[in-house]
Design a protein around this motif. Structure first.
Motif, PDB file in Angstrom:
ATOM      1  N   LYS A 201      32.565 -25.112  71.701  1.00 46.23           N
ATOM      2  CA  LYS A 201      33.473 -25.498  72.784  1.00 46.23           C
ATOM      3  C   LYS A 201      34.796 -24.750  72.686  1.00 46.23           C
ATOM      4  O   LYS A 201      35.365 -24.309  73.698  1.00 46.23           O
ATOM      5  N   ASP A 202      35.298 -24.599  71.465  1.00 42.20           N
ATOM      6  CA  ASP A 202      36.566 -23.897  71.286  1.00 42.20           C
ATOM      7  C   ASP A 202      36.429 -22.413  71.633  1.00 42.20           C
ATOM      8  O   ASP A 202      37.356 -21.808  72.177  1.00 42.20           O
ATOM      9  N   MET A 203      35.284 -21.817  71.305  1.00 42.76           N
ATOM     10  CA  MET A 203      35.044 -20.424  71.681  1.00 42.76           C
ATOM     11  C   MET A 203      35.083 -20.276  73.196  1.00 42.76           C
ATOM     12  O   MET A 203      35.720 -19.361  73.742  1.00 42.76           O
ATOM     13  N   PHE A 204      34.398 -21.171  73.893  1.00 40.98           N
ATOM     14  CA  PHE A 204      34.400 -21.126  75.356  1.00 40.98           C
ATOM     15  C   PHE A 204      35.809 -21.295  75.915  1.00 40.98           C
ATOM     16  O   PHE A 204      36.215 -20.592  76.841  1.00 40.98           O
ATOM     17  N   SER A 205      36.553 -22.235  75.358  1.00 42.15           N
ATOM     18  CA  SER A 205      37.888 -22.516  75.897  1.00 42.15           C
ATOM     19  C   SER A 205      38.845 -21.348  75.695  1.00 42.15           C
ATOM     20  O   SER A 205      39.830 -21.209  76.429  1.00 42.15           O
ATOM     21  N   HIS A 206      38.557 -20.492  74.723  1.00 44.35           N
ATOM     22  CA  HIS A 206      39.376 -19.300  74.490  1.00 44.35           C
ATOM     23  C   HIS A 206      38.816 -18.069  75.205  1.00 44.35           C
ATOM     24  O   HIS A 206      39.315 -16.958  75.009  1.00 44.35           O
ATOM     25  N   GLY A 207      37.793 -18.278  76.013  1.00 41.45           N
ATOM     26  CA  GLY A 207      37.266 -17.181  76.806  1.00 41.45           C
ATOM     27  C   GLY A 207      36.210 -16.331  76.123  1.00 41.45           C
ATOM     28  O   GLY A 207      35.863 -15.253  76.628  1.00 41.45           O
ATOM     29  N   TYR A 208      35.668 -16.794  75.003  1.00 41.77           N
ATOM     30  CA  TYR A 208      34.644 -16.018  74.305  1.00 41.77           C
ATOM     31  C   TYR A 208      33.244 -16.510  74.672  1.00 41.77           C
ATOM     32  O   TYR A 208      33.070 -17.605  75.204  1.00 41.77           O
ATOM     33  N   TRP A 209      32.260 -15.672  74.395  1.00 46.18           N
ATOM     34  CA  TRP A 209      30.865 -15.983  74.676  1.00 46.18           C
ATOM     35  C   TRP A 209      30.132 -16.283  73.371  1.00 46.18           C
ATOM     36  O   TRP A 209      30.603 -15.940  72.281  1.00 46.18           O
ATOM     37  N   ILE A 210      28.962 -16.908  73.518  1.00 40.17           N
ATOM     38  CA  ILE A 210      28.116 -17.230  72.376  1.00 40.17           C
ATOM     39  C   ILE A 210      26.806 -16.467  72.505  1.00 40.17           C
ATOM     40  O   ILE A 210      26.171 -16.481  73.562  1.00 40.17           O
ATOM     41  N   GLY A 211      26.403 -15.793  71.440  1.00 37.93           N
ATOM     42  CA  GLY A 211      25.152 -15.061  71.443  1.00 37.93           C
ATOM     43  C   GLY A 211      24.050 -15.831  70.732  1.00 37.93           C
ATOM     44  O   GLY A 211      24.309 -16.565  69.770  1.00 37.93           O
ATOM     45  N   TYR A 212      22.828 -15.673  71.238  1.00 40.36           N
ATOM     46  CA  TYR A 212      21.663 -16.246  70.568  1.00 40.36           C
ATOM     47  C   TYR A 212      20.724 -15.106  70.225  1.00 40.36           C
ATOM     48  O   TYR A 212      20.315 -14.321  71.086  1.00 40.36           O
ATOM     49  N   SER A 213      20.389 -14.984  68.938  1.00 37.90           N
ATOM     50  CA  SER A 213      19.517 -13.917  68.463  1.00 37.90           C
ATOM     51  C   SER A 213      18.209 -14.517  67.959  1.00 37.90           C
ATOM     52  O   SER A 213      18.130 -14.969  66.811  1.00 37.90           O
ATOM     53  N   PRO A 214      17.158 -14.562  68.792  1.00 35.09           N
ATOM     54  CA  PRO A 214      15.894 -15.180  68.376  1.00 35.09           C
ATOM     55  C   PRO A 214      15.269 -14.537  67.142  1.00 35.09           C
ATOM     56  O   PRO A 214      14.607 -15.214  66.359  1.00 35.09           O
ATOM     57  N   GLN A 215      15.479 -13.212  66.981  1.00 34.55           N
ATOM     58  CA  GLN A 215      14.880 -12.552  65.823  1.00 34.55           C
ATOM     59  C   GLN A 215      15.686 -12.747  64.538  1.00 34.55           C
ATOM     60  O   GLN A 215      15.215 -12.414  63.455  1.00 34.55           O
ATOM     61  N   GLY A 216      16.881 -13.281  64.655  1.00 39.82           N
ATOM     62  CA  GLY A 216      17.648 -13.647  63.467  1.00 39.82           C
ATOM     63  C   GLY A 216      17.212 -15.035  63.028  1.00 39.82           C
ATOM     64  O   GLY A 216      17.960 -16.010  63.151  1.00 39.82           O
ATOM     65  N   SER A 217      16.002 -15.136  62.535  1.00 43.35           N
ATOM     66  CA  SER A 217      15.384 -16.440  62.326  1.00 43.35           C
ATOM     67  C   SER A 217      15.361 -16.861  60.858  1.00 43.35           C
ATOM     68  O   SER A 217      15.360 -16.027  59.952  1.00 43.35           O
ATOM     69  N   VAL A 218      15.350 -18.169  60.671  1.00 40.56           N
ATOM     70  CA  VAL A 218      15.261 -18.750  59.331  1.00 40.56           C
ATOM     71  C   VAL A 218      14.193 -19.830  59.312  1.00 40.56           C
ATOM     72  O   VAL A 218      13.895 -20.459  60.334  1.00 40.56           O
ATOM     73  N   TRP A 219      13.607 -20.021  58.127  1.00 39.79           N
ATOM     74  CA  TRP A 219      12.763 -21.202  57.906  1.00 39.79           C
ATOM     75  C   TRP A 219      13.684 -22.378  57.670  1.00 39.79           C
ATOM     76  O   TRP A 219      14.535 -22.342  56.792  1.00 39.79           O
ATOM     77  N   HIS A 220      13.513 -23.421  58.453  1.00 38.60           N
ATOM     78  CA  HIS A 220      14.371 -24.599  58.250  1.00 38.60           C
ATOM     79  C   HIS A 220      13.770 -25.807  58.952  1.00 38.60           C
ATOM     80  O   HIS A 220      13.383 -25.739  60.124  1.00 38.60           O
ATOM     81  N   SER A 221      13.697 -26.915  58.247  1.00 36.52           N
ATOM     82  CA  SER A 221      13.302 -28.180  58.858  1.00 36.52           C
ATOM     83  C   SER A 221      13.846 -29.307  58.003  1.00 36.52           C
ATOM     84  O   SER A 221      13.572 -29.391  56.811  1.00 36.52           O
ATOM     85  N   ASN A 222      14.661 -30.143  58.623  1.00 34.11           N
ATOM     86  CA  ASN A 222      15.256 -31.269  57.898  1.00 34.11           C
ATOM     87  C   ASN A 222      14.148 -32.206  57.392  1.00 34.11           C
ATOM     88  O   ASN A 222      13.196 -32.508  58.095  1.00 34.11           O
ATOM     89  N   GLU A 223      14.307 -32.632  56.163  1.00 35.55           N
ATOM     90  CA  GLU A 223      13.297 -33.504  55.560  1.00 35.55           C
ATOM     91  C   GLU A 223      13.813 -34.924  55.383  1.00 35.55           C
ATOM     92  O   GLU A 223      13.130 -35.731  54.786  1.00 35.55           O
TER      93      GLU A 223
END
Length: 223
Positions: A201-223
């Motif tokens: 939210k703070d990034m947006f409010s300062h005029g910045y964008w958010i990137g999503y990189s699907p290939q920057g992937s990790v194994w993760h699952s909360n247990e």
């Protein structure tokens, strides 16, 4: 001139996955003229985490902090202040990069446009995760895309002042990256939880964008 990318991991009783995560990091492919800095804080582990970390003393910078001083946003912000890297990548202790190109995939969106202030990557449930957890993680990230296409989230329209939609504020610091030079003006908030959503939210409010990189992937699952 050598440049750095910093990877930060906070640990607390993280013996289960921390070794595999560090093994993945020290074997990462890096862009030309870049080196990796691995910064780890531990806030009072009582299991074998510290013994495991000692085995990686030649590869990591370890900082011990009292458990009472740990905060999700506070500790990540202090890591940003200590980091050498122009980009700071954040992982949790149970998130393991899926391949040797994770670092490059996570910082690639920053080179598209200077207005991209932070990036989050895909999370893939571990094979042994329970079905309900697998379904939850897959549902969340499938909606953003699972191909090799980088997705950019922004607030409002780039060409019309009429379109003032709030933008997609999803962001997860389980697997994320920020620009070091923004860490002072847009810091992590010192709040009890959802510090990653607040940062988005703070990034947006300062005029910045958010990137999503699907290939920057990790194994993760909360247990």
């Amino acid at each position: 001139m050598i440049k750095y990318v910093t990877v930060f991991i906070p640990t607390y009783n993280g013996e289960k996955y921390i070794a595999s995560t560090l093994d993945s990091l020290i074997n990462q492919n890096l862009p030309k003229n870049y080196k990796i800095e691995i910064l780890v804080t531990d806030s009072g582990s009582q299991d074998n985490t510290l013994d495991i970390l000692k085995n990686y003393k030649d590869y990591i910078r370890l900082i011990i902090i009292p458990n009472k001083d740990y905060g999700h946003g506070r500790t990540r912000q202090k890591a940003a202040e200590m980091a050498k890297g122009e980009f700071i990548l954040y992982l949790t202790q149970d998130a393991t990069p899926t391949d040797k190109n994770w670092v490059m995939r996570m910082i690639e969106p920053f080179f598209i446009n200077d207005k991209i202030g932070c990036v989050y990557g895909r999370q893939i449930p571990r094979p042994n995760a329970v079905p309900i957890i697998k379904r939850e993680i897959q549902t969340v990230f499938n909606q953003f895309g699972i191909t090799n296409q980088i997705v950019i989230h922004r607030k409002g329209s780039l060409i019309s002042p009429v379109n003032k939609d709030s933008g997609v504020c999803f962001f997860s610091d389980v697997n994320s990256a920020i620009r070091k030079d923004l860490s002072k003006t847009i810091p992590f908030r010192d709040i009890r939880y959802s510090e990653d959503q607040a940062l988005a939210k703070d990034m947006f409010s300062h005029g910045y964008w958010i990137g999503y990189s699907p290939q920057g992937s990790v194994w993760h699952s909360n247990e």
